[in-house]
Design an enzyme around this catalytic site. Structure first.
Site: not given
Length: 151
Positions: A17, A41, A90, A127
């Site tokens: 990030h 979440k 990515r 993450s």
């Protein structure tokens, strides 16, 4: 002013990030790191802790702002008068997923999505991997900025 929104949960902020944000500020006058809030979440870090990690990481960078939001990212972009969404890629799977979201956002608004490839030395970091390392007591410090510390 060229303003971009960099949305995510940032649970936690990673070096991937950080890489995208630092490269993004060379393209935009302002990058707003937008921490999405999703009541359904389960997060490892509280919203306050995630904001703290990010704010401290960019405390010396005036072109970076930190906000929270709920709902559609394009609506938040309109509210913040941002014409761009910044996203990092990515791998090819990221591209396919992000492409669908970008097309949907473009259908809903005039907001453009700008993709930056994550630097090769950081492309493996996510993450979810960082959370797994932390949960299992591993050394996560090489995966996150110095401001991300678990006590």
């Amino acid at each position: 002013m060229k303003r971009a929104i960099f949305p995510g949960s940032f649970d936690p902020l990673t070096l991937g990030h950080y890489d995208i944000i630092m490269r993004g500020i060379t393209l935009f006058d302002e990058v707003i790191i937008a921490i999405g809030v999703n009541a359904d979440k389960k997060y490892m870090f509280t919203l306050e802790k995630r904001m703290e990690f990010i704010t401290k990481a960019f405390q010396n960078e005036p072109k970076v702002k930190v906000q929270t939001y709920e709902g559609l990212t394009v609506e938040f972009c309109k509210k913040m008068d941002a014409s761009f969404i910044l996203r990092g890629l990515r791998n090819p799977a990221d591209f396919e997923f992000e492409k669908a979201i970008a097309h949907t956002n473009r259908k809903l608004s005039e907001i453009e999505t700008v993709f930056l490839l994550t630097s090769s030395g950081k492309s493996y970091i996510s993450s979810s991997i960082v959370r797994d390392v932390i949960r299992n007591g591993g050394d996560y410090t090489g995966l996150v900025p110095d401001t991300v510390r678990v006590s």
